[in-house]
Scaffold this motif. Structure first.
Motif, PDB file in Angstrom:
ATOM      1  N   ARG A  87       0.838  -1.208   0.000  1.00  0.00           N
ATOM      2  CA  ARG A  87       0.000   0.000   0.000  1.00  0.00           C
ATOM      3  C   ARG A  87       0.869   1.253   0.000  1.00  0.00           C
ATOM      4  N   LEU A  88       1.904   1.263   0.835  1.00  0.00           N
ATOM      5  CA  LEU A  88       2.799   2.420   0.896  1.00  0.00           C
ATOM      6  C   LEU A  88       3.535   2.618  -0.425  1.00  0.00           C
ATOM      7  N   ARG A  89       3.907   1.522  -1.057  1.00  0.00           N
ATOM      8  CA  ARG A  89       4.601   1.598  -2.354  1.00  0.00           C
ATOM      9  C   ARG A  89       3.661   2.125  -3.437  1.00  0.00           C
ATOM     10  N   LEU A  90       2.420   1.646  -3.464  1.00  0.00           N
ATOM     11  CA  LEU A  90       1.451   2.105  -4.464  1.00  0.00           C
ATOM     12  C   LEU A  90       1.164   3.601  -4.334  1.00  0.00           C
ATOM     13  N   GLU A  91       1.242   4.124  -3.135  1.00  0.00           N
ATOM     14  CA  GLU A  91       1.026   5.558  -2.906  1.00  0.00           C
ATOM     15  C   GLU A  91       2.299   6.365  -3.100  1.00  0.00           C
ATOM     16  N   GLY A  92       3.399   5.698  -3.431  1.00  0.00           N
ATOM     17  CA  GLY A  92       4.644   6.404  -3.704  1.00  0.00           C
ATOM     18  C   GLY A  92       5.381   6.877  -2.471  1.00  0.00           C
ATOM     19  N   LEU A  93       5.103   6.256  -1.307  1.00  0.00           N
ATOM     20  CA  LEU A  93       5.749   6.688  -0.067  1.00  0.00           C
ATOM     21  C   LEU A  93       7.035   5.932   0.229  1.00  0.00           C
ATOM     22  N   VAL A  94       7.149   4.713  -0.276  1.00  0.00           N
ATOM     23  CA  VAL A  94       8.363   3.919  -0.072  1.00  0.00           C
ATOM     24  C   VAL A  94       8.832   3.361  -1.413  1.00  0.00           C
ATOM     25  N   THR A  95      10.108   3.037  -1.472  1.00  0.00           N
ATOM     26  CA  THR A  95      10.667   2.416  -2.674  1.00  0.00           C
ATOM     27  C   THR A  95      11.410   1.146  -2.282  1.00  0.00           C
ATOM     28  N   PRO A  96      11.239   0.082  -3.077  1.00  0.00           N
ATOM     29  CA  PRO A  96      11.933  -1.174  -2.787  1.00  0.00           C
ATOM     30  C   PRO A  96      13.280  -1.246  -3.501  1.00  0.00           C
ATOM     31  N   ARG A  97      14.162  -2.064  -2.944  1.00  0.00           N
ATOM     32  CA  ARG A  97      15.454  -2.379  -3.571  1.00  0.00           C
ATOM     33  C   ARG A  97      15.728  -3.844  -3.290  1.00  0.00           C
ATOM     34  N   ARG A  98      15.991  -4.602  -4.343  1.00  0.00           N
ATOM     35  CA  ARG A  98      16.267  -6.025  -4.170  1.00  0.00           C
ATOM     36  C   ARG A  98      17.778  -6.246  -4.096  1.00  0.00           C
ATOM     37  N   ASP A  99      18.180  -7.091  -3.146  1.00  0.00           N
ATOM     38  CA  ASP A  99      19.582  -7.502  -3.014  1.00  0.00           C
ATOM     39  C   ASP A  99      19.569  -9.003  -2.794  1.00  0.00           C
ATOM     40  N   GLY A 100      19.749  -9.755  -3.884  1.00  0.00           N
ATOM     41  CA  GLY A 100      19.620 -11.208  -3.812  1.00  0.00           C
ATOM     42  C   GLY A 100      18.170 -11.555  -3.528  1.00  0.00           C
ATOM     43  N   LYS A 101      17.951 -12.335  -2.477  1.00  0.00           N
ATOM     44  CA  LYS A 101      16.582 -12.708  -2.109  1.00  0.00           C
ATOM     45  C   LYS A 101      15.918 -11.684  -1.196  1.00  0.00           C
ATOM     46  N   ALA A 102      16.716 -10.798  -0.617  1.00  0.00           N
ATOM     47  CA  ALA A 102      16.180  -9.812   0.332  1.00  0.00           C
ATOM     48  C   ALA A 102      15.662  -8.580  -0.406  1.00  0.00           C
ATOM     49  N   ILE A 103      14.565  -8.034   0.110  1.00  0.00           N
ATOM     50  CA  ILE A 103      14.024  -6.781  -0.406  1.00  0.00           C
ATOM     51  C   ILE A 103      14.125  -5.744   0.699  1.00  0.00           C
ATOM     52  N   TYR A 104      14.704  -4.619   0.350  1.00  0.00           N
ATOM     53  CA  TYR A 104      14.887  -3.517   1.280  1.00  0.00           C
ATOM     54  C   TYR A 104      13.962  -2.373   0.891  1.00  0.00           C
ATOM     55  N   TYR A 105      13.448  -1.668   1.898  1.00  0.00           N
ATOM     56  CA  TYR A 105      12.575  -0.529   1.641  1.00  0.00           C
ATOM     57  C   TYR A 105      13.161   0.721   2.277  1.00  0.00           C
ATOM     58  N   SER A 106      12.922   1.834   1.604  1.00  0.00           N
ATOM     59  CA  SER A 106      13.306   3.140   2.139  1.00  0.00           C
ATOM     60  C   SER A 106      12.206   4.137   1.791  1.00  0.00           C
ATOM     61  N   LEU A 107      12.230   5.288   2.440  1.00  0.00           N
ATOM     62  CA  LEU A 107      11.263   6.330   2.138  1.00  0.00           C
ATOM     63  C   LEU A 107      11.541   6.875   0.746  1.00  0.00           C
ATOM     64  N   ALA A 108      10.491   7.116  -0.012  1.00  0.00           N
ATOM     65  CA  ALA A 108      10.636   7.596  -1.384  1.00  0.00           C
ATOM     66  C   ALA A 108      11.094   9.048  -1.437  1.00  0.00           C
ATOM     67  N   ASP A 109      10.696   9.844  -0.458  1.00  0.00           N
ATOM     68  CA  ASP A 109      11.090  11.244  -0.380  1.00  0.00           C
ATOM     69  C   ASP A 109      10.953  11.694   1.069  1.00  0.00           C
ATOM     70  N   ASP A 110      11.018  12.986   1.306  1.00  0.00           N
ATOM     71  CA  ASP A 110      11.038  13.493   2.681  1.00  0.00           C
ATOM     72  C   ASP A 110       9.652  13.688   3.302  1.00  0.00           C
ATOM     73  N   ARG A 111       8.582  13.621   2.495  1.00  0.00           N
ATOM     74  CA  ARG A 111       7.220  13.855   3.023  1.00  0.00           C
ATOM     75  C   ARG A 111       6.847  12.930   4.176  1.00  0.00           C
ATOM     76  N   PRO A 112       7.032  11.604   4.039  1.00  0.00           N
ATOM     77  CA  PRO A 112       6.662  10.733   5.169  1.00  0.00           C
ATOM     78  C   PRO A 112       7.436  11.055   6.446  1.00  0.00           C
ATOM     79  N   LYS A 113       8.718  11.376   6.298  1.00  0.00           N
ATOM     80  CA  LYS A 113       9.515  11.703   7.479  1.00  0.00           C
ATOM     81  C   LYS A 113       9.009  12.988   8.129  1.00  0.00           C
TER      82      LYS A 113
END
Length: 127
Positions: A87-113
């Protein structure tokens, strides 16, 4: 746009408001822009209006986390965490990054913070 800064009600200890004041003579273009901004804001607020998503954003405010880390921090099942991240990704609030089998998430921009800082000040900080 004819938006002026207005003061707060008499007797208020707050300073001047940063909110614009709109009048009845607003042009159609400004009204349309206001409606589009209201829709964007509404979608943003709906996306963060779940305690699980708020907690995820709190944790991501301090930096990137893997889905497994978020599961541990939230004491939640992977399916529940993934659902909220989607849900957060669909709203553009977080972005995923894949590293092997692991998926990492971070804030897409400064608005959520920024929102999390306000929520913290209003609801979490001890007086």
């Amino acid at each position: 746009m004819t938006a002026d800064t207005q003061g707060t009600p008499e007797g208020s200890s707050e300073g001047t408001s940063r909110l614009p004041v709109f009048d009845a003579n607003m042009c159609a273009e400004d009204m349309d822009r206001m409606m589009k901004n209201a829709q964007r804001a509404s979608n943003f607020l709906k996306a963060i209006s779940h305690e699980g998503r708020l907690m995820i954003l709190c944790h991501l405010a301090s930096g990137e986390k893997s889905v497994a880390e978020l599961e541990n921090l939230l004491s939640a099942r992977q399916a529940a965490v993934s659902q909220q991240l989607t849900r957060l990704r669909l709203e553009g609030l977080v972005t995923p990054r894949r590293d092997g089998k692991a998926i990492y998430y971070s804030l897409a921009d400064d608005r959520p913070k920024q929102i999390m800082e306000v929520v913290y000040e209003l609801f979490c900080r001890d007086d």
